[in-house]
Design a protein around this motif. Structure first.
Motif, mmCIF file in Angstrom:
data_model
loop_
_atom_site.group_PDB
_atom_site.id
_atom_site.type_symbol
_atom_site.label_atom_id
_atom_site.label_comp_id
_atom_site.label_asym_id
_atom_site.label_seq_id
_atom_site.Cartn_x
_atom_site.Cartn_y
_atom_site.Cartn_z
ATOM 1 N N VAL A 508 0.804 -1.229 0.000
ATOM 2 C CA VAL A 508 0.000 0.000 0.000
ATOM 3 C C VAL A 508 0.837 1.280 0.000
ATOM 4 O O VAL A 508 0.298 2.376 -0.165
ATOM 5 C CB VAL A 508 -0.975 0.032 1.213
ATOM 6 N N ALA A 509 2.181 1.127 0.186
ATOM 7 C CA ALA A 509 3.040 2.315 0.392
ATOM 8 C C ALA A 509 2.862 3.379 -0.676
ATOM 9 O O ALA A 509 2.799 4.568 -0.366
ATOM 10 C CB ALA A 509 4.496 1.871 0.479
ATOM 11 N N LYS A 510 2.769 2.977 -1.961
ATOM 12 C CA LYS A 510 2.723 3.961 -3.057
ATOM 13 C C LYS A 510 1.395 4.718 -3.118
ATOM 14 O O LYS A 510 1.320 5.813 -3.659
ATOM 15 C CB LYS A 510 2.954 3.249 -4.391
ATOM 16 N N HIS A 511 0.341 4.062 -2.616
ATOM 17 C CA HIS A 511 -1.003 4.667 -2.738
ATOM 18 C C HIS A 511 -1.619 4.949 -1.375
ATOM 19 O O HIS A 511 -2.839 4.970 -1.231
ATOM 20 C CB HIS A 511 -1.921 3.725 -3.527
ATOM 21 N N LEU A 512 -0.745 5.172 -0.397
ATOM 22 C CA LEU A 512 -1.210 5.240 0.982
ATOM 23 C C LEU A 512 -2.340 6.250 1.214
ATOM 24 O O LEU A 512 -3.253 5.993 1.988
ATOM 25 C CB LEU A 512 -0.008 5.603 1.873
ATOM 26 N N PHE A 513 -2.265 7.395 0.534
ATOM 27 C CA PHE A 513 -3.243 8.454 0.819
ATOM 28 C C PHE A 513 -4.441 8.430 -0.138
ATOM 29 O O PHE A 513 -5.225 9.354 -0.169
ATOM 30 C CB PHE A 513 -2.559 9.825 0.775
ATOM 31 N N GLU A 514 -4.544 7.373 -0.925
ATOM 32 C CA GLU A 514 -5.697 7.280 -1.822
ATOM 33 C C GLU A 514 -6.846 6.572 -1.109
ATOM 34 O O GLU A 514 -6.613 5.738 -0.242
ATOM 35 C CB GLU A 514 -5.314 6.517 -3.099
ATOM 36 N N PRO A 515 -8.099 6.913 -1.492
ATOM 37 C CA PRO A 515 -9.239 6.288 -0.814
ATOM 38 C C PRO A 515 -9.275 4.773 -1.057
ATOM 39 O O PRO A 515 -8.820 4.301 -2.098
ATOM 40 C CB PRO A 515 -10.463 6.949 -1.458
ATOM 41 N N PHE A 516 -9.818 4.076 -0.110
ATOM 42 C CA PHE A 516 -10.068 2.621 -0.167
ATOM 43 C C PHE A 516 -8.785 1.797 -0.254
ATOM 44 O O PHE A 516 -8.788 0.704 -0.786
ATOM 45 C CB PHE A 516 -11.008 2.267 -1.333
ATOM 46 N N VAL A 517 -7.682 2.345 0.251
ATOM 47 C CA VAL A 517 -6.430 1.581 0.321
ATOM 48 C C VAL A 517 -6.279 1.111 1.762
ATOM 49 O O VAL A 517 -6.158 1.922 2.675
ATOM 50 C CB VAL A 517 -5.224 2.463 -0.099
ATOM 51 N N THR A 518 -6.343 -0.191 1.962
ATOM 52 C CA THR A 518 -6.263 -0.709 3.326
ATOM 53 C C THR A 518 -5.646 -2.105 3.341
ATOM 54 O O THR A 518 -5.712 -2.818 2.337
ATOM 55 C CB THR A 518 -7.667 -0.749 3.978
ATOM 56 N N THR A 519 -5.032 -2.444 4.483
ATOM 57 C CA THR A 519 -4.539 -3.818 4.652
ATOM 58 C C THR A 519 -5.271 -4.494 5.796
ATOM 59 O O THR A 519 -4.981 -5.622 6.155
ATOM 60 C CB THR A 519 -3.028 -3.830 4.976
ATOM 61 N N LYS A 520 -6.233 -3.725 6.398
ATOM 62 C CA LYS A 520 -6.917 -4.267 7.574
ATOM 63 C C LYS A 520 -8.189 -4.992 7.153
ATOM 64 O O LYS A 520 -8.924 -4.471 6.290
ATOM 65 C CB LYS A 520 -7.266 -3.141 8.543
ATOM 66 N N PRO A 521 -8.454 -6.141 7.755
ATOM 67 C CA PRO A 521 -9.635 -6.914 7.354
ATOM 68 C C PRO A 521 -10.933 -6.098 7.477
ATOM 69 O O PRO A 521 -11.795 -6.171 6.614
ATOM 70 C CB PRO A 521 -9.642 -8.097 8.328
ATOM 71 N N SER A 522 -11.009 -5.288 8.555
ATOM 72 C CA SER A 522 -12.240 -4.510 8.711
ATOM 73 C C SER A 522 -12.027 -3.035 8.345
ATOM 74 O O SER A 522 -12.882 -2.200 8.603
ATOM 75 C CB SER A 522 -12.724 -4.611 10.154
ATOM 76 N N GLY A 523 -10.850 -2.737 7.759
ATOM 77 C CA GLY A 523 -10.543 -1.333 7.420
ATOM 78 C C GLY A 523 -11.296 -0.873 6.174
ATOM 79 O O GLY A 523 -11.737 -1.685 5.359
ATOM 80 N N MET A 524 -11.450 0.455 6.057
ATOM 81 C CA MET A 524 -12.121 0.999 4.872
ATOM 82 C C MET A 524 -11.151 1.779 3.983
ATOM 83 O O MET A 524 -11.500 2.192 2.887
ATOM 84 C CB MET A 524 -13.270 1.903 5.296
ATOM 85 N N GLY A 525 -9.971 2.000 4.503
ATOM 86 C CA GLY A 525 -8.980 2.712 3.684
ATOM 87 C C GLY A 525 -9.365 4.152 3.388
ATOM 88 O O GLY A 525 -9.017 4.688 2.336
ATOM 89 N N LEU A 526 -10.070 4.783 4.328
ATOM 90 C CA LEU A 526 -10.477 6.175 4.083
ATOM 91 C C LEU A 526 -9.833 7.163 5.045
ATOM 92 O O LEU A 526 -9.833 8.360 4.786
ATOM 93 C CB LEU A 526 -11.999 6.302 4.190
ATOM 94 N N GLY A 527 -9.307 6.641 6.152
ATOM 95 C CA GLY A 527 -8.776 7.533 7.191
ATOM 96 C C GLY A 527 -7.696 8.466 6.673
ATOM 97 O O GLY A 527 -7.784 9.689 6.836
ATOM 98 N N LEU A 528 -6.686 7.920 5.993
ATOM 99 C CA LEU A 528 -5.576 8.762 5.527
ATOM 100 C C LEU A 528 -6.010 9.654 4.361
ATOM 101 O O LEU A 528 -5.582 10.807 4.269
ATOM 102 C CB LEU A 528 -4.380 7.892 5.125
#
Ligand code: ADP
Length: 569
Positions: A508-528
């Motif tokens: 995820v390092a390259k797209h860390l601040f993009e929406p819906f990027v997550t490595t967590k099972p229950s994550g949404m990838g929106l926080g960052l």
């Protein structure tokens, strides 16, 4: 050479002019098929009458009865006709020039030179019009900088060539002594150039930028034109109150009101302004009975004044147009960005409020347990309920602010103590951290207040600190540890959130601040993604770096002291 002694020469000239006219028409191809003869005759008739009338009115310092005057607004009329109606009207101009020589100047020239010079006028102005429209894309209805420069360069050059040819024929046909050639060229060139570049811009302004003027408030317009007129009158009074050889001394004063009106109202004001100045000057010069040499001097100075005023006006218009374009583009970008993020924002709502809602559930659970205690402790129960209420209020605030941000992009910035804000967030995250066996340390130096929307910034901090706690909880053998630092910068404040977790995954390092990027099972990838959006809206930045090759992450938020908030406005 006159008609009497030069029938052959006259025949030559007429033949030459006719074939040149036909060639020009063929070349320009602008004879409109649908041009009705009646319409052509009507326009031609009106033009010819106006041409004769105007020429009669403006017989200023005529050179030896040759129809060469120092002010020729008829040439603006001619160029205007050819530009607006096409070079198919060149024969009408030829006829008008011929009639002027015959009726206004009493056939002072020989017939041959009358025909030749009329042909030069008709063909010369047709070529000028064709060059302007076809070569330079000039149109009377456009008053952009390019058109104004095209006019100011082409007209003096074109009228110079026409003046050279015109006077050349006069010399050739013995109507002008050769030694007077340059004087006549100057006379004609000044009269034609001033005539065209003062009157034609008024037509350009009338059809092009008058709309802009109509948008100006009448009171402002009144004040601007009042100040302009006052300036012009004072300058004219100073110029003409000194008799004799010094009359040009104060001419430069006229540049002040002309520059003023050009800057205030753009091209339309400049065009009208120089026209007014010129008419007033003409009236004063005629009234004062100044000699031709003085008049010529004034006309040359007027040329400089016109160049200055028109260019300045066009630049002001151009600047306003590009400012408007920039504003429109900025608003469009903001609108598109808002739309693009609106979807992500909507989904992120759930993410944002899940934290306070789970806190509410926790405090209610604690309250229920306290109720079950014997004897029940009312103070602790009330405290727990109060904490639950405060978390609900917090969730409501988040909903309201996010709704504001999505719908209107409104930020509510206020001077905020980031040290205190970070302390509050760390305290809020404390329970969660302890539950994960993670310690959170705060190193907050005293920092100056920063103008931010405290709630939106709090959201960003919660996101980043929660991520750090999640990561530190996976620290392995070591106890999980999160360090939050607040420090002052030169013109801002920096907040660092550091953890000793496994580090940001390469996936995820390259797209860390993009929406819906997550490595967590229950994550949404929106926080960052949301944090970057909110911090960016405050003119700040958020970035990350690895601390060690084998793990650990440091997120750095930097905010200016007085950011240009309202990116979403
Ligand atoms: P979410 O937490 O819902 O996954 P975020 O946008 O907050 O969404 O985070 C995106 C991803 O970034 C996380 O899933 C995680 O993989 C990575 N990440 C964020 N912060 C850290 C951190 N401190 N250490 C390691 N990875 C992190």
């Amino acid at each position: 050479m006159s008609l009497g002694d030069g029938g052959t020469a006259l025949g030559d000239v007429v033949r030459r002019s006719n074939s040149a006219a036909a060639g020009l028409l063929r070349w320009s191809g602008s004879w409109p098929r649908e041009l009705a003869p009646a319409q052509y005759a009507l326009i031609g008739g009106i033009f010819t009458a106006a041409y004769l009338g105007l020429e009669w009115l403006t017989r200023v310092h005529e050179l030896e009865g040759l129809g060469i005057t120092l002010w020729n607004p008829v040439k603006a009329l001619s160029l205007g006709l050819l530009l607006l109606k096409g070079v198919a009207y060149a024969p009408v101009l030829f006829l008008a020039a011929l009639l002027v020589d015959l009726f206004i100047y009493g056939a002072a020239k020989s017939v041959a030179s009358t025909v030749a010079t009329s042909a030069v006028v008709a063909l010369g102005y047709a070529a000028l019009a064709a060059g302007l429209t076809r070569g330079l894309g000039f149109a009377v209805g456009r008053s952009d900088l390019r058109s104004v420069i095209a006019l100011l360069v082409t007209v003096p050059a074109g009228t110079f060539v026409i003046a050279c040819l015109y006077c050349g024929f006069l010399v050739w046909f013995d109507d002008l002594p050769a030694r007077q050639y340059w004087e006549a060229v100057q006379h004609l060139w000044v009269g034609d150039t001033v005539g065209v570049i003062i009157i034609l811009p008024v037509a350009m302004a009338a059809s092009g930028s008058v709309q802009r003027l109509a948008e100006t408030r009448p009171a402002v317009l009144l004040i601007d034109s009042g100040a302009f007129l006052a300036g012009v009158l004072i300058a004219l009074w100073l110029i003409f109150s000194f008799e004799g050889a010094h009359e040009y001394h104060f001419f430069y004063l006229l540049f002040l009101p002309v520059s003023w009106i050009a800057m205030r109202t753009g091209f339309v004001g400049a065009a009208a302004g120089v026209c007014v100045v010129h008419l007033l000057l003409l009236a004063l010069i005629s009234w004062g009975g100044y000699p031709a040499s003085t008049f010529m001097g004034y006309q040359l100075l007027v040329l400089a004044l016109v160049f200055n005023g028109l260019l300045l006006g066009a630049v002001v218009d151009e600047r306003r147009r590009s400012d408007e374009l920039l504003r429109e583009q900025h608003a469009e970008v903001v609108r598109m960005t808002r739309h693009a993020t609106a979807g992500a924002m909507g989904v992120s709502l759930a993410h944002q409020i899940s934290q306070p809602l789970s806190n509410v559930a926790m405090y209610l659970h604690v309250g229920r347990q306290l109720l079950a205690d014997k004897p029940a402790d009312p103070t602790s129960i009330a405290e727990s309920l109060e904490k639950a209420t405060s978390q609900l209020r917090h969730a409501k605030d988040i909903l309201e602010r996010l709704r504001d941000f999505v719908s209107r992009g409104t930020l509510r910035p206020a001077p905020t103590d980031l040290g205190a804000l970070t302390r509050k967030v760390v305290a809020l995250a404390g329970d969660d951290a302890r539950a994960h066996g993670v310690s959170v340390r705060l190193e907050a130096a005293s920092v100056p207040p920063v103008t931010v929307d405290a709630l939106q910034l709090e959201q960003s901090l919660i996101n980043v600190i929660n991520n750090a706690i999640d990561a530190a909880a996976e620290a392995g053998r070591l106890p999980g540890c999160v360090t939050v630092r607040v420090a002052a910068l030169d013109k801002g404040v920096r907040i660092e959130i550091e953890d000793n977790g496994p580090g940001v995954s390469d996936v995820v390092a390259k797209h860390l601040f993009e929406p819906f990027v997550t490595t967590k099972p229950s994550g949404m990838g929106l926080g960052l993604a949301l944090s970057r959006e909110l911090i960016g809206a405050h003119g700040g930045t958020i970035d990350w770096e690895r601390i060690r090759p084998d793990g650990g992450a440091r997120f750095t938020i930097e905010l200016p002291l007085s950011p240009e908030v309202g990116h979403g406005a």
